[in-house]
Motif scaffolding. Structure first.
Motif, PDB file in Angstrom:
ATOM      1  N   GLU A 217       0.821  -1.217   0.000  1.00 50.70           N
ATOM      2  CA  GLU A 217       0.000   0.000   0.000  1.00 50.70           C
ATOM      3  C   GLU A 217       0.854   1.265   0.000  1.00 50.70           C
ATOM      4  N   HIS A 218       1.960   1.258   0.751  1.00 51.15           N
ATOM      5  CA  HIS A 218       2.749   2.482   0.919  1.00 51.15           C
ATOM      6  C   HIS A 218       3.943   2.577  -0.029  1.00 51.15           C
ATOM      7  N   PHE A 219       4.326   1.464  -0.639  1.00 51.35           N
ATOM      8  CA  PHE A 219       5.446   1.505  -1.587  1.00 51.35           C
ATOM      9  C   PHE A 219       5.030   0.880  -2.930  1.00 51.35           C
ATOM     10  N   PRO A 220       3.941   1.396  -3.539  1.00 52.16           N
ATOM     11  CA  PRO A 220       3.444   0.780  -4.776  1.00 52.16           C
ATOM     12  C   PRO A 220       4.406   0.910  -5.950  1.00 52.16           C
ATOM     13  N   THR A 221       5.272   1.920  -5.931  1.00 52.96           N
ATOM     14  CA  THR A 221       6.214   2.078  -7.044  1.00 52.96           C
ATOM     15  C   THR A 221       7.419   1.144  -6.918  1.00 52.96           C
ATOM     16  N   ASP A 222       7.637   0.615  -5.731  1.00 51.56           N
ATOM     17  CA  ASP A 222       8.765  -0.299  -5.504  1.00 51.56           C
ATOM     18  C   ASP A 222       8.425  -1.741  -5.862  1.00 51.56           C
ATOM     19  N   PHE A 223       7.144  -2.093  -5.767  1.00 51.91           N
ATOM     20  CA  PHE A 223       6.721  -3.478  -5.977  1.00 51.91           C
ATOM     21  C   PHE A 223       5.518  -3.503  -6.915  1.00 51.91           C
ATOM     22  N   LYS A 224       5.584  -4.342  -7.938  1.00 45.92           N
ATOM     23  CA  LYS A 224       4.523  -4.354  -8.945  1.00 45.92           C
ATOM     24  C   LYS A 224       3.240  -5.011  -8.443  1.00 45.92           C
ATOM     25  N   ASP A 225       3.387  -5.952  -7.478  1.00 46.01           N
ATOM     26  CA  ASP A 225       2.204  -6.624  -6.953  1.00 46.01           C
ATOM     27  C   ASP A 225       2.533  -7.264  -5.608  1.00 46.01           C
ATOM     28  N   ARG A 226       1.532  -7.923  -5.055  1.00 44.48           N
ATOM     29  CA  ARG A 226       1.674  -8.517  -3.720  1.00 44.48           C
ATOM     30  C   ARG A 226       2.737  -9.620  -3.697  1.00 44.48           C
ATOM     31  N   VAL A 227       2.809 -10.415  -4.755  1.00 44.83           N
ATOM     32  CA  VAL A 227       3.803 -11.485  -4.815  1.00 44.83           C
ATOM     33  C   VAL A 227       5.213 -10.919  -4.754  1.00 44.83           C
ATOM     34  N   ALA A 228       5.426  -9.782  -5.395  1.00 45.88           N
ATOM     35  CA  ALA A 228       6.753  -9.156  -5.370  1.00 45.88           C
ATOM     36  C   ALA A 228       7.139  -8.760  -3.951  1.00 45.88           C
TER      37      ALA A 228
END
Length: 455
Positions: free
Chosen positions: A161-172
């Motif tokens: 939720e807070h770092f959406p640009t760092d991780f493309k999705d939940r699995v990441a």
């Protein structure tokens, strides 16, 4: 100083959720007879089929019983499950059978080809035969305590939720956090070996003549003399982990991906190739010797310490990607040094150990984790300062002619008697029927007890 993720967790008041790792336990112990030989009795019929029983199965040898607990949200709950299922196993043993409480096996037959592989079906038995051709019987016989550790899903959601640009999705997010925790445990495996190593001696016929160590070791099982494959794997990220294992199989170093038995394993999809896409679900930590001071091979405080380490690794800065391989190679070398030290000697890395425990103490205080963690860290600090208080050093007090057999048999008989007395307090299991779900509930309810260490 927290990492960015650690600061996020701290600022949003989810420290408790971060520390609330779900834990499952897998504890291996050899079935023996009252003379200290591996048992000749078959897998206990009253607990069902060893190929399908989810709680009590076999691993490598037909005598190597493995107790598997359901996942638990608290260390005490995990221990209650473990005591209950351990009691169920003990109640099903043949008259005169015992559970050997040490990681290193009891005396082995001179002709090891007489040992029986676990009856887990043709495919698994074929694998065990091929593995034995490569490594020999002895390396498959040490037992240990494995901890399955999974991260609270709410922590994963918070990071996404807070770092959406760092991780493309939940699995990441999942794969990243599990990789960070795995790197932490591997980086400090040497410290875990020092604090909890409990396999200083091997019994008769484990080593071939002339190959045995010239001295007692801190942990034979955790050293190069111990279990199986020396393939170390890669932990930069989950994809690198999968690629390294598949390369090992292709080169013939590994029989299959199943053969990777590192100190830490990523677990999730049974199809290893799909793991980076579907996500790691939990870590399997395989670096603990059995604790013979407990009838079930591990103690609650040990689980709490492991949970503290995992929280620390998530919330504090870890290794940069380009540092991981080299750092973990160094850590492997450090673990070999520590595991092969004489148990009564000061650890070669004592100053590093004390500095890290001080960092853990500051971390626990900052998070206000409670006095029980201060007591654990104080006890472990004493182990570092005084090696005579370590498990391996204590075991040497009971050694006779280079053997711990008399001690182990005494402990095994004591634990078996105490377990049966506890079980007989209720109308328990039908000896002629496999263990049912209701039986397990009874076992878990009556498993709420712990035996004290022998002085």
């Amino acid at each position: 100083m927290f990492s960015r993720i650690g600061q996020l967790i701290f600022n949003h008041g989810v420290v408790a959720k971060t520390s609330n790792f779900t834990m499952g336990l897998e504890i291996e112990m050899q079935r023996i007879d009252e003379t200290g030989n591996l048992s000749s009795e078959p897998y206990p019929a009253s607990i069902g089929d060893e190929k399908t029983n989810p709680w009590i199965t076999n691993d490598y040898l037909e005598t190597m019983s493995e107790v598997v607990t359901p996942p638990a949200h608290h260390a005490l709950d995990a221990m209650h499950y473990l005591y209950g299922i351990n009691n169920a196993l003990r109640s099903a043993l043949a008259p005169g059978e015992l559970l050997w409480p040490l990681s290193m096996p009891p005396k082995l037959p001179k002709d090891k080809s007489t040992l029986q592989f676990a009856k887990m079906g043709p495919a698994k038995e074929a694998y065990l035969k091929e593995w034995t051709k490569r490594h020999g019987y002895s390396e498959g016989t040490p037992c240990g305590a494995h901890i399955n550790l999974s991260i609270n899903p709410e922590v994963i959601d918070l990071v996404l939720e807070h770092f959406p640009t760092d991780f493309k999705d939940r699995v990441a997010v999942q794969n990243y956090l599990y990789a960070v925790v795995a790197q932490g445990f591997l980086r400090y495996r040497w410290l875990i070996t020092y604090l909890f190593g409990a396999s200083p001696l091997a019994e008769k016929n484990y080593f071939e003549p002339g190959q045995e160590p010239k001295q007692a070791l801190r942990s034979i099982r955790q050293s190069s003399h111990g279990f199986g494959t020396k393939f170390s794997g890669r932990f930069t990220n989950v994809q690198d982990y999968v690629d390294a294992i598949e390369k090992g199989v292709k080169q013939g170093i590994l029989i299959s991906d199943y053969e990777f038995h590192g100190a830490v394993r990523f677990k999730g999809n049974k199809n290893l190739k799909e793991l980076p896409k579907t996500g790691v679900q939990y870590l399997e930590l395989r670096m603990l010797d059995l604790d013979p001071s407990s009838s079930v091979g591990i103690r609650t405080d040990t689980l709490r310490f492991i949970r503290l380490l995992a929280s620390y690794f998530i919330m504090n800065p870890g290794l940069r990607a380009n540092e991981v391989d080299r750092a973990l190679e160094t850590a492997n070398q450090m673990n070999e040094v520590v595991s092969t030290e004489e148990p009564n000697t000061i650890c070669h890395y004592q100053s590093k150990a004390l500095a890290f425990l001080r960092s853990l103490d500051r971390f626990a205080n900052q998070l206000q984790l409670g006095p029980e963690y201060q007591e654990i860290l104080s006890d472990l600090t004493d182990r570092v300062e005084n090696p005579l208080t370590t498990p391996s050093a204590k075991l040497l007090n009971y050694a006779q002619d280079g053997s711990l057999e008399n001690y182990a048999l005494r402990r095994a008989k004591h634990y078996q008697t105490a377990a049966l007395e506890s079980i007989h307090q209720f109308d328990g299991f039908d000896d002629d029927q496999p263990m049912s779900a209701e039986d397990l509930k009874k076992a878990l309810f009556y498993g709420n007890w712990e035996l004290s260490v022998e002085n």
